[in-house]
Design a protein around this motif. Structure first.
Motif, PDB file in Angstrom:
ATOM      1  N   GLN A 443       0.831  -1.190   0.000  1.00 39.88           N
ATOM      2  CA  GLN A 443       0.000   0.000   0.000  1.00 39.88           C
ATOM      3  C   GLN A 443       0.878   1.258   0.000  1.00 39.88           C
ATOM      4  OE1 GLN A 443      -3.751   0.456   0.107  1.00 39.88           O
ATOM      5  NE2 GLN A 443      -3.035  -1.283  -1.079  1.00 39.88           N
ATOM      6  N   PRO A 444       0.361   2.379  -0.558  1.00 34.25           N
ATOM      7  CA  PRO A 444       1.118   3.622  -0.538  1.00 34.25           C
ATOM      8  C   PRO A 444       1.218   4.155   0.886  1.00 34.25           C
ATOM      9  CG  PRO A 444      -1.104   3.994  -1.354  1.00 34.25           C
ATOM     10  CD  PRO A 444      -0.929   2.512  -1.225  1.00 34.25           C
ATOM     11  N   PRO A 445       2.062   5.187   1.108  1.00 33.29           N
ATOM     12  CA  PRO A 445       2.196   5.748   2.450  1.00 33.29           C
ATOM     13  C   PRO A 445       0.860   6.243   2.990  1.00 33.29           C
ATOM     14  CG  PRO A 445       3.881   6.615   0.968  1.00 33.29           C
ATOM     15  CD  PRO A 445       2.918   5.856   0.130  1.00 33.29           C
ATOM     16  N   ALA A 446       0.758   6.301   4.309  1.00 33.93           N
ATOM     17  CA  ALA A 446      -0.495   6.723   4.942  1.00 33.93           C
ATOM     18  C   ALA A 446      -0.874   8.134   4.535  1.00 33.93           C
ATOM     19  CB  ALA A 446      -0.365   6.614   6.459  1.00 33.93           C
ATOM     20  N   GLU A 447       0.131   8.992   4.263  1.00 34.65           N
ATOM     21  CA  GLU A 447      -0.149  10.390   3.920  1.00 34.65           C
ATOM     22  C   GLU A 447      -0.385  10.595   2.430  1.00 34.65           C
ATOM     23  OE1 GLU A 447       4.386   9.917   3.948  1.00 34.65           O
ATOM     24  OE2 GLU A 447       2.644   9.144   5.036  1.00 34.65           O
ATOM     25  N   PHE A 448      -0.489   9.506   1.684  1.00 30.20           N
ATOM     26  CA  PHE A 448      -0.710   9.535   0.238  1.00 30.20           C
ATOM     27  C   PHE A 448      -1.924  10.388  -0.131  1.00 30.20           C
ATOM     28  CE2 PHE A 448      -1.600   8.043  -3.957  1.00 30.20           C
ATOM     29  CZ  PHE A 448      -2.936   7.688  -3.981  1.00 30.20           C
ATOM     30  N   GLU A 449      -1.728  11.265  -1.143  1.00 28.79           N
ATOM     31  CA  GLU A 449      -2.823  12.094  -1.641  1.00 28.79           C
ATOM     32  C   GLU A 449      -2.785  12.135  -3.161  1.00 28.79           C
ATOM     33  OE1 GLU A 449      -3.997  15.796   0.657  1.00 28.79           O
ATOM     34  OE2 GLU A 449      -1.895  15.607   1.221  1.00 28.79           O
ATOM     35  N   THR A 450      -3.949  12.292  -3.769  1.00 31.60           N
ATOM     36  CA  THR A 450      -4.048  12.478  -5.210  1.00 31.60           C
ATOM     37  C   THR A 450      -4.461  13.917  -5.473  1.00 31.60           C
ATOM     38  OG1 THR A 450      -4.736  10.177  -5.493  1.00 31.60           O
ATOM     39  CG2 THR A 450      -5.129  11.667  -7.335  1.00 31.60           C
ATOM     40  N   LEU A 451      -3.589  14.675  -6.142  1.00 33.68           N
ATOM     41  CA  LEU A 451      -3.818  16.100  -6.350  1.00 33.68           C
ATOM     42  C   LEU A 451      -3.493  16.488  -7.785  1.00 33.68           C
ATOM     43  CD1 LEU A 451      -2.098  17.508  -3.111  1.00 33.68           C
ATOM     44  CD2 LEU A 451      -4.565  17.300  -3.503  1.00 33.68           C
ATOM     45  N   HIS A 452      -3.940  17.670  -8.167  1.00 33.94           N
ATOM     46  CA  HIS A 452      -3.516  18.289  -9.423  1.00 33.94           C
ATOM     47  C   HIS A 452      -2.123  18.871  -9.195  1.00 33.94           C
ATOM     48  CE1 HIS A 452      -3.340  21.139 -12.757  1.00 33.94           C
ATOM     49  NE2 HIS A 452      -4.418  20.559 -13.287  1.00 33.94           N
ATOM     50  N   PRO A 453      -1.235  18.860 -10.183  1.00 39.04           N
ATOM     51  CA  PRO A 453       0.111  19.412  -9.989  1.00 39.04           C
ATOM     52  C   PRO A 453       0.127  20.848  -9.473  1.00 39.04           C
ATOM     53  CG  PRO A 453       0.034  18.166 -12.029  1.00 39.04           C
ATOM     54  CD  PRO A 453      -1.378  18.214 -11.507  1.00 39.04           C
ATOM     55  N   ILE A 454      -0.837  21.672  -9.881  1.00 35.17           N
ATOM     56  CA  ILE A 454      -0.832  23.058  -9.406  1.00 35.17           C
ATOM     57  C   ILE A 454      -1.158  23.133  -7.916  1.00 35.17           C
ATOM     58  CG2 ILE A 454      -3.250  23.630  -9.903  1.00 35.17           C
ATOM     59  CD1 ILE A 454      -0.165  25.879 -10.509  1.00 35.17           C
ATOM     60  N   GLU A 455      -1.922  22.160  -7.401  1.00 33.84           N
ATOM     61  CA  GLU A 455      -2.179  22.118  -5.960  1.00 33.84           C
ATOM     62  C   GLU A 455      -0.899  21.781  -5.196  1.00 33.84           C
ATOM     63  OE1 GLU A 455      -6.459  20.570  -4.949  1.00 33.84           O
ATOM     64  OE2 GLU A 455      -5.681  19.335  -6.582  1.00 33.84           O
ATOM     65  N   ILE A 456      -0.100  20.874  -5.740  1.00 34.67           N
ATOM     66  CA  ILE A 456       1.178  20.543  -5.111  1.00 34.67           C
ATOM     67  C   ILE A 456       2.104  21.756  -5.149  1.00 34.67           C
ATOM     68  CG2 ILE A 456       3.233  19.084  -5.324  1.00 34.67           C
ATOM     69  CD1 ILE A 456       1.404  16.868  -6.360  1.00 34.67           C
ATOM     70  N   PHE A 457       2.115  22.458  -6.265  1.00 38.42           N
ATOM     71  CA  PHE A 457       2.961  23.648  -6.406  1.00 38.42           C
ATOM     72  C   PHE A 457       2.550  24.716  -5.401  1.00 38.42           C
ATOM     73  CE2 PHE A 457       5.118  27.043  -8.882  1.00 38.42           C
ATOM     74  CZ  PHE A 457       6.300  26.376  -9.172  1.00 38.42           C
ATOM     75  N   ALA A 458       1.249  24.888  -5.205  1.00 38.90           N
ATOM     76  CA  ALA A 458       0.766  25.860  -4.230  1.00 38.90           C
ATOM     77  C   ALA A 458       1.194  25.466  -2.826  1.00 38.90           C
ATOM     78  CB  ALA A 458      -0.760  25.977  -4.304  1.00 38.90           C
ATOM     79  N   ARG A 459       1.162  24.179  -2.515  1.00 38.15           N
ATOM     80  CA  ARG A 459       1.617  23.723  -1.200  1.00 38.15           C
ATOM     81  C   ARG A 459       3.110  24.027  -1.002  1.00 38.15           C
ATOM     82  NH1 ARG A 459      -1.247  18.170   0.905  1.00 38.15           N
ATOM     83  NH2 ARG A 459      -3.389  18.745   0.397  1.00 38.15           N
ATOM     84  N   ALA A 460       3.904  23.845  -2.045  1.00 34.45           N
ATOM     85  CA  ALA A 460       5.337  24.130  -1.948  1.00 34.45           C
ATOM     86  C   ALA A 460       5.585  25.618  -1.668  1.00 34.45           C
ATOM     87  CB  ALA A 460       6.047  23.704  -3.223  1.00 34.45           C
ATOM     88  N   TYR A 461       4.667  26.456  -2.092  1.00 36.34           N
ATOM     89  CA  TYR A 461       4.722  27.887  -1.798  1.00 36.34           C
ATOM     90  C   TYR A 461       4.118  28.217  -0.429  1.00 36.34           C
ATOM     91  CZ  TYR A 461       6.404  30.326  -6.028  1.00 36.34           C
ATOM     92  OH  TYR A 461       7.182  30.875  -7.026  1.00 36.34           O
ATOM     93  N   GLY A 462       3.498  27.238   0.191  1.00 34.69           N
ATOM     94  CA  GLY A 462       2.800  27.513   1.449  1.00 34.69           C
ATOM     95  C   GLY A 462       1.516  28.270   1.261  1.00 34.69           C
ATOM     96  N   LEU A 463       0.900  28.114   0.081  1.00 38.42           N
ATOM     97  CA  LEU A 463      -0.282  28.892  -0.260  1.00 38.42           C
ATOM     98  C   LEU A 463      -1.571  28.097  -0.152  1.00 38.42           C
ATOM     99  CD1 LEU A 463       1.108  30.651  -3.463  1.00 38.42           C
ATOM    100  CD2 LEU A 463       0.822  31.663  -1.181  1.00 38.42           C
ATOM    101  N   ALA A 464      -1.492  26.784   0.033  1.00 35.67           N
ATOM    102  CA  ALA A 464      -2.706  25.976   0.086  1.00 35.67           C
ATOM    103  C   ALA A 464      -2.441  24.723   0.892  1.00 35.67           C
ATOM    104  CB  ALA A 464      -3.174  25.606  -1.319  1.00 35.67           C
ATOM    105  N   GLY A 465      -3.493  24.228   1.512  1.00 33.29           N
ATOM    106  CA  GLY A 465      -3.447  22.948   2.202  1.00 33.29           C
ATOM    107  C   GLY A 465      -2.356  22.871   3.235  1.00 33.29           C
TER     108      GLY A 465
END
Length: 465
Positions: A443-465
């Motif tokens: 199984q994937p890691p417990a913190e596994f999430e399925t997101l759009h790449p722009i959502e991941i990019f926003a997280r890297a900026y500290g702007l979302a989630g």
């Protein structure tokens, strides 16, 4: 023996496509369609390079191989429909595999030939009522928004009361993931989010319209919120505009008049923004593909809205493409931080079909890696198998999971914290495939999430989630 054995393989020229001549009576001539189907199917039979892309080609090849002669001439035309039905119009055969696309003399465009077949079926009233109703995305989104909690309760795969009923009435497989709805659309959220562009950012002065798309507007506003936040952080002034759905669901049905009408409405409104200096960004790759490529091929040359469609095609961007363009030409605003756990990135078929390169991968690799290492982004270039509304139908669901199994297998094997896809429907479908495999695989890691790449990019900026 097939022609492919006697003529040199492939073309050295860039692929091109002919306009879809859907107003010409010959387009609907069933005898001429059958002749073209036989010509193209015989070429495909002689080549077989596309055997592993979707289920259309295995169905075709198995049908031919089962004849005594092993040749197409022993297959009746009445057996062609399953081949057509299995095509999801992903365009990967045309864009990535087929050596015989125009300007090659063989002039082979398999997806648009399937589209022609469906256009004839649609004109004859053979598009199932359930499909016609399920794909009225604007109507359904507006109605579901009025009672989003009830709509989401009814569509949940764990609901053993409503999902079997939906399967019986509409043919939607009871296990297929269905998008959730929100009472407050992305367009409504944007009116009150108070975002202003960062005047000190390198891209300050750029202006862009976010074409919300039906999916982001009604089903996943967080994609739009993330995109808007990232662009504002980089100095881009944005406006959210959503005149109507792009018509991709109707394209899948062969309803080309409806697609042309959608193009008139959407391009007519967006062209005015372009005249005021705005770029246009589509938040879902299928919609970007429609704006850039399909509409110019479908809207007739003499249509009143032709100029607007051509203008829009020249100024339209995919969201990942636009962020990469900022990075290359202006530089990104500071603030990107590493995201531990890594990303498995599925390149959506309709992003690949835009012939712009793997922009989502380029974008995610702009995020710094952990401890100074390169960003941990693993790319998967295979079809997810979902195919828009195709993959949720009872007769297609198991096939869709089978087609997407290589993607799910790689995602499980890589075991990253995120599985990203530019196509949100594909992302959810991959997650279901991973769950199915999980019975016999890690199984994937417990913190596994399925997101759009722009959502991941926003997280890297500290702007979302």
């Amino acid at each position: 023996m097939s022609e492919t054995c006697t003529i040199s393989e492939g073309s050295l020229k860039a692929p091109t496509r002919h306009p879809v001549d859907w107003r010409n009576p010959d387009f609907y001539d069933e005898g001429k369609l059958d002749a073209e189907l036989r010509r193209v199917f015989d070429l495909c039979h002689g080549c077989r390079r596309c055997f592993n892309l979707c289920d259309s080609f295995p169905r075709l090849f198995d049908m031919i191989d089962a004849t005594e002669s092993g040749e197409l001439h022993d297959v009746g035309s009445d057996r062609f429909k399953p081949v057509v039905d299995a095509c999801t119009l992903c365009d990967l055969c045309f864009m990535t595999k087929c050596p015989y696309v125009p300007p090659h003399d063989f002039d082979l465009d398999f997806p648009h030939l399937m589209l022609r077949y469906r256009a004839i079926e649609h004109r004859k009233g053979r598009t199932p009522l359930a499909i016609r109703e399920l794909t009225k995305t604007d109507r359904n989104g507006k109605l579901a928004a009025l009672a989003a909690p009830v709509a989401n309760w009814a569509s949940d795969t764990g609901n053993m009361l409503t999902r079997p009923a939906l399967e019986a009435v509409a043919g939607v497989h009871r296990d297929a993931h269905l998008p959730r709805f929100h009472s407050k659309t992305f367009a409504l959220r944007a009116e009150s989010d108070g975002l202003t562009p960062n005047r000190k950012a390198p891209a300050f002065g750029r202006k862009a319209v976010l074409y919300a798309t039906c999916f982001v507007n009604y089903n996943n506003p967080s994609i739009g919120t993330a995109a808007r936040a990232v662009l504002a952080h980089n100095g881009v002034e944005t406006e959210v505009v959503y005149p109507a759905c792009c018509g991709m669901p109707q394209l899948e049905q062969g309803d080309l008049a409806a697609v042309s009408d959608r193009a008139a409405k959407v391009a007519g409104e967006l062209a005015g923004w372009i005249d005021r200096g705005y770029d246009v960004i589509a938040l879902v790759p299928s919609c970007a593909l429609m704006l850039k490529f399909e509409w110019p091929l479908i809207v007739p040359k003499d249509a009143p809205h032709r100029t607007s469609v051509e203008k829009l095609a020249a100024h339209a961007f995919d969201i990942s493409q636009y962020v990469v363009d900022i990075a290359r030409n202006a530089g990104l605003a500071p603030g990107l931080k590493p995201l531990p756990g890594g990303v498995t990135l599925h390149l959506a078929c309709h992003a690949r079909a835009q012939n712009m390169g793997p922009k989502a991968a380029e974008m995610l690799r702009l995020i710094p890696g952990v401890d100074g290492k390169a960003p941990d982004v693993k790319v998967v270039e295979r079809c997810s198998g979902h195919g828009g509304s195709w993959g949720i139908m009872t007769e297609n669901y198991e096939v869709a999971l089978k087609i997407g199994k290589p993607v799910a297998t790689q995602a499980l094997k890589q075991s990253k914290a995120f599985v990203a896809s530019e196509c949100p429907l594909a992302g959810a479908h991959i997650a279901q495939g991973m769950e199915r495999l999980g019975k016999d695989a890690p199984q994937p890691p417990a913190e596994f999430e399925t997101l759009h790449p722009i959502e991941i990019f926003a997280r890297a900026y500290g702007l979302a989630g």
